[in-house]
Design a protein around this motif. Structure first.
Motif, PDB file in Angstrom:
ATOM      1  N   PHE A 130       0.834  -1.203   0.000  1.00  0.00           N
ATOM      2  CA  PHE A 130       0.000   0.000   0.000  1.00  0.00           C
ATOM      3  C   PHE A 130       0.866   1.249   0.000  1.00  0.00           C
ATOM      4  O   PHE A 130       0.628   2.185  -0.762  1.00  0.00           O
ATOM      5  CB  PHE A 130      -0.943   0.007   1.211  1.00  0.00           C
ATOM      6  CG  PHE A 130      -1.727   1.273   1.340  1.00  0.00           C
ATOM      7  CD1 PHE A 130      -2.815   1.508   0.513  1.00  0.00           C
ATOM      8  CD2 PHE A 130      -1.365   2.236   2.268  1.00  0.00           C
ATOM      9  CE1 PHE A 130      -3.538   2.682   0.611  1.00  0.00           C
ATOM     10  CE2 PHE A 130      -2.078   3.415   2.380  1.00  0.00           C
ATOM     11  CZ  PHE A 130      -3.172   3.635   1.551  1.00  0.00           C
ATOM     12  N   LEU A 131       1.891   1.261   0.855  1.00  0.00           N
ATOM     13  CA  LEU A 131       2.740   2.433   0.975  1.00  0.00           C
ATOM     14  C   LEU A 131       3.507   2.708  -0.312  1.00  0.00           C
ATOM     15  O   LEU A 131       3.553   3.845  -0.775  1.00  0.00           O
ATOM     16  CB  LEU A 131       3.719   2.251   2.137  1.00  0.00           C
ATOM     17  CG  LEU A 131       4.595   3.437   2.468  1.00  0.00           C
ATOM     18  CD1 LEU A 131       3.740   4.638   2.856  1.00  0.00           C
ATOM     19  CD2 LEU A 131       5.543   3.090   3.585  1.00  0.00           C
ATOM     20  N   THR A 132       4.086   1.680  -0.902  1.00  0.00           N
ATOM     21  CA  THR A 132       4.836   1.897  -2.139  1.00  0.00           C
ATOM     22  C   THR A 132       3.915   2.347  -3.268  1.00  0.00           C
ATOM     23  O   THR A 132       4.301   3.189  -4.074  1.00  0.00           O
ATOM     24  CB  THR A 132       5.619   0.648  -2.569  1.00  0.00           C
ATOM     25  OG1 THR A 132       4.730  -0.466  -2.672  1.00  0.00           O
ATOM     26  CG2 THR A 132       6.729   0.337  -1.589  1.00  0.00           C
ATOM     27  N   ASP A 133       2.709   1.800  -3.318  1.00  0.00           N
ATOM     28  CA  ASP A 133       1.757   2.241  -4.342  1.00  0.00           C
ATOM     29  C   ASP A 133       1.369   3.702  -4.146  1.00  0.00           C
ATOM     30  O   ASP A 133       1.294   4.471  -5.103  1.00  0.00           O
ATOM     31  CB  ASP A 133       0.505   1.361  -4.337  1.00  0.00           C
ATOM     32  CG  ASP A 133       0.759  -0.023  -4.896  1.00  0.00           C
ATOM     33  OD1 ASP A 133       1.809  -0.231  -5.543  1.00  0.00           O
ATOM     34  OD2 ASP A 133      -0.093  -0.913  -4.681  1.00  0.00           O
ATOM     35  N   LYS A 134       1.123   4.104  -2.901  1.00  0.00           N
ATOM     36  CA  LYS A 134       0.730   5.483  -2.610  1.00  0.00           C
ATOM     37  C   LYS A 134       1.877   6.452  -2.911  1.00  0.00           C
ATOM     38  O   LYS A 134       1.670   7.508  -3.501  1.00  0.00           O
ATOM     39  CB  LYS A 134       0.300   5.597  -1.142  1.00  0.00           C
ATOM     40  CG  LYS A 134      -0.150   6.968  -0.730  1.00  0.00           C
ATOM     41  CD  LYS A 134      -1.413   7.381  -1.444  1.00  0.00           C
ATOM     42  CE  LYS A 134      -1.868   8.732  -0.932  1.00  0.00           C
ATOM     43  NZ  LYS A 134      -2.451   9.563  -1.956  1.00  0.00           N
ATOM     44  N   ILE A 135       3.077   6.079  -2.519  1.00  0.00           N
ATOM     45  CA  ILE A 135       4.242   6.940  -2.787  1.00  0.00           C
ATOM     46  C   ILE A 135       4.467   7.080  -4.282  1.00  0.00           C
ATOM     47  O   ILE A 135       4.681   8.183  -4.789  1.00  0.00           O
ATOM     48  CB  ILE A 135       5.503   6.381  -2.098  1.00  0.00           C
ATOM     49  CG1 ILE A 135       5.401   6.569  -0.584  1.00  0.00           C
ATOM     50  CG2 ILE A 135       6.762   7.058  -2.624  1.00  0.00           C
ATOM     51  CD1 ILE A 135       6.494   5.868   0.194  1.00  0.00           C
ATOM     52  N   SER A 136       4.395   5.975  -5.013  1.00  0.00           N
ATOM     53  CA  SER A 136       4.627   6.053  -6.460  1.00  0.00           C
ATOM     54  C   SER A 136       3.538   6.868  -7.148  1.00  0.00           C
ATOM     55  O   SER A 136       3.817   7.616  -8.089  1.00  0.00           O
ATOM     56  CB  SER A 136       4.732   4.659  -7.072  1.00  0.00           C
ATOM     57  OG  SER A 136       3.530   3.958  -6.928  1.00  0.00           O
ATOM     58  N   GLU A 137       2.307   6.775  -6.664  1.00  0.00           N
ATOM     59  CA  GLU A 137       1.211   7.580  -7.229  1.00  0.00           C
ATOM     60  C   GLU A 137       1.459   9.061  -6.981  1.00  0.00           C
ATOM     61  O   GLU A 137       1.292   9.889  -7.882  1.00  0.00           O
ATOM     62  CB  GLU A 137      -0.118   7.147  -6.605  1.00  0.00           C
ATOM     63  CG  GLU A 137      -1.307   7.935  -7.101  1.00  0.00           C
ATOM     64  CD  GLU A 137      -2.587   7.527  -6.381  1.00  0.00           C
ATOM     65  OE1 GLU A 137      -3.425   8.422  -6.144  1.00  0.00           O
ATOM     66  OE2 GLU A 137      -2.746   6.347  -6.049  1.00  0.00           O
ATOM     67  N   ASP A 138       1.855   9.418  -5.755  1.00  0.00           N
ATOM     68  CA  ASP A 138       2.118  10.821  -5.436  1.00  0.00           C
ATOM     69  C   ASP A 138       3.282  11.369  -6.252  1.00  0.00           C
ATOM     70  O   ASP A 138       3.218  12.494  -6.754  1.00  0.00           O
ATOM     71  CB  ASP A 138       2.417  10.988  -3.940  1.00  0.00           C
ATOM     72  CG  ASP A 138       1.166  10.889  -3.085  1.00  0.00           C
ATOM     73  OD1 ASP A 138       0.048  10.930  -3.646  1.00  0.00           O
ATOM     74  OD2 ASP A 138       1.300  10.765  -1.851  1.00  0.00           O
ATOM     75  N   ILE A 139       4.343  10.594  -6.405  1.00  0.00           N
ATOM     76  CA  ILE A 139       5.499  11.063  -7.176  1.00  0.00           C
ATOM     77  C   ILE A 139       5.148  11.175  -8.659  1.00  0.00           C
ATOM     78  O   ILE A 139       5.537  12.132  -9.324  1.00  0.00           O
ATOM     79  CB  ILE A 139       6.715  10.144  -6.945  1.00  0.00           C
ATOM     80  CG1 ILE A 139       7.215  10.309  -5.500  1.00  0.00           C
ATOM     81  CG2 ILE A 139       7.832  10.447  -7.943  1.00  0.00           C
ATOM     82  CD1 ILE A 139       8.301   9.342  -5.101  1.00  0.00           C
ATOM     83  N   SER A 140       4.378  10.227  -9.167  1.00  0.00           N
ATOM     84  CA  SER A 140       3.991  10.282 -10.588  1.00  0.00           C
ATOM     85  C   SER A 140       3.079  11.473 -10.871  1.00  0.00           C
ATOM     86  O   SER A 140       3.122  12.050 -11.956  1.00  0.00           O
ATOM     87  CB  SER A 140       3.283   8.993 -10.989  1.00  0.00           C
ATOM     88  OG  SER A 140       4.151   7.901 -10.898  1.00  0.00           O
ATOM     89  N   ASN A 141       2.258  11.861  -9.911  1.00  0.00           N
ATOM     90  CA  ASN A 141       1.312  12.962 -10.098  1.00  0.00           C
ATOM     91  C   ASN A 141       1.838  14.283  -9.532  1.00  0.00           C
ATOM     92  O   ASN A 141       1.064  15.212  -9.304  1.00  0.00           O
ATOM     93  CB  ASN A 141      -0.025  12.625  -9.429  1.00  0.00           C
ATOM     94  CG  ASN A 141      -0.711  11.452 -10.086  1.00  0.00           C
ATOM     95  OD1 ASN A 141      -0.561  11.232 -11.277  1.00  0.00           O
ATOM     96  ND2 ASN A 141      -1.424  10.670  -9.303  1.00  0.00           N
ATOM     97  N   ARG A 142       3.131  14.394  -9.327  1.00  0.00           N
ATOM     98  CA  ARG A 142       3.710  15.605  -8.757  1.00  0.00           C
ATOM     99  C   ARG A 142       3.640  16.758  -9.758  1.00  0.00           C
ATOM    100  O   ARG A 142       3.435  16.552 -10.952  1.00  0.00           O
ATOM    101  CB  ARG A 142       5.155  15.347  -8.334  1.00  0.00           C
ATOM    102  CG  ARG A 142       6.100  15.230  -9.509  1.00  0.00           C
ATOM    103  CD  ARG A 142       7.483  14.787  -9.070  1.00  0.00           C
ATOM    104  NE  ARG A 142       8.401  14.772 -10.179  1.00  0.00           N
ATOM    105  CZ  ARG A 142       8.436  13.852 -11.133  1.00  0.00           C
ATOM    106  NH1 ARG A 142       7.586  12.847 -11.112  1.00  0.00           N
ATOM    107  NH2 ARG A 142       9.313  13.921 -12.116  1.00  0.00           N
ATOM    108  N   ASP A 143       3.824  17.960  -9.241  1.00  0.00           N
ATOM    109  CA  ASP A 143       3.910  19.135 -10.105  1.00  0.00           C
ATOM    110  C   ASP A 143       5.185  19.038 -10.929  1.00  0.00           C
ATOM    111  O   ASP A 143       6.231  18.638 -10.417  1.00  0.00           O
ATOM    112  CB  ASP A 143       3.938  20.420  -9.270  1.00  0.00           C
ATOM    113  CG  ASP A 143       2.647  20.625  -8.486  1.00  0.00           C
ATOM    114  OD1 ASP A 143       1.640  19.957  -8.803  1.00  0.00           O
ATOM    115  OD2 ASP A 143       2.658  21.445  -7.549  1.00  0.00           O
TER     116      ASP A 143
END
Length: 159
Positions: A58-71
């Motif tokens: 869950f954590l790795t998925d959430k982190i990768s989603e946040d980094i992929s959707n970064r400004d």
């Protein structure tokens, strides 16, 4: 006829027979209780391991989603210009006009946020890991999380 009755058992149990039965019964109960206790311990360990694995995923998925959707706007941090910065045990990026810092310290992964890259707020612990590393290869970010025998490697495209 008197001799016949003297050799025969007339019914009932001797105290010794009752004690032997109680001893055998308690040995069987003890063996069963040890087996059940072992089974409960194994199930608890499996449950704990499964929960840890689920948290890692869950954590790795959430982190990768946040980094992929970064400004994607470039900002300066410690002398370099990019929209994603990695320095040793932490990464810094901006999402929704807020700066986020993921930092691995003392076997814990922390996240902090702030309105600028120099003034981050308080850290929040995300999880505890034996080893965690961030590695950048060209435009890819590798997050390597190790916890016991389990190792999770998440690769994120920074483009």
């Amino acid at each position: 006829m008197k001799g016949d009755k003297a050799g025969k058992k007339t019914g009932g149990y001797l105290l010794l027979e009752i004690l032997i039965c109680l001893f055998l019964f308690s040995v069987v109960v003890f063996i069963i209780s040890v087996f059940l206790k072992r089974t409960v311990m194994i199930e608890k360990k499996k449950s704990k391991t499964q929960k840890l694995e689920e948290n890692i995923h869950f954590l790795t998925d959430k982190i990768s989603e946040d980094i992929s959707n970064r400004d994607r706007e470039v900002f300066e941090y410690e002398g370099s210009m990019d929209n994603f910065h990695i320095k040793g045990n932490y990464v810094l990026f901006r999402k929704d006009s807020l700066f986020y810092k993921l930092e691995y310290t003392n076997k814990k992964l922390y996240i902090s946020e702030g309105v600028n890259s120099l003034n981050m707020g308080s850290r929040t612990a995300l999880g505890e890991y034996e080893n965690l590393g961030f590695k950048r290869v060209d435009r890819l970010l590798m997050i390597i999380m190790k916890n016991g025998k389990d190792e999770e490697v998440k690769i994120i495209n920074l483009m």
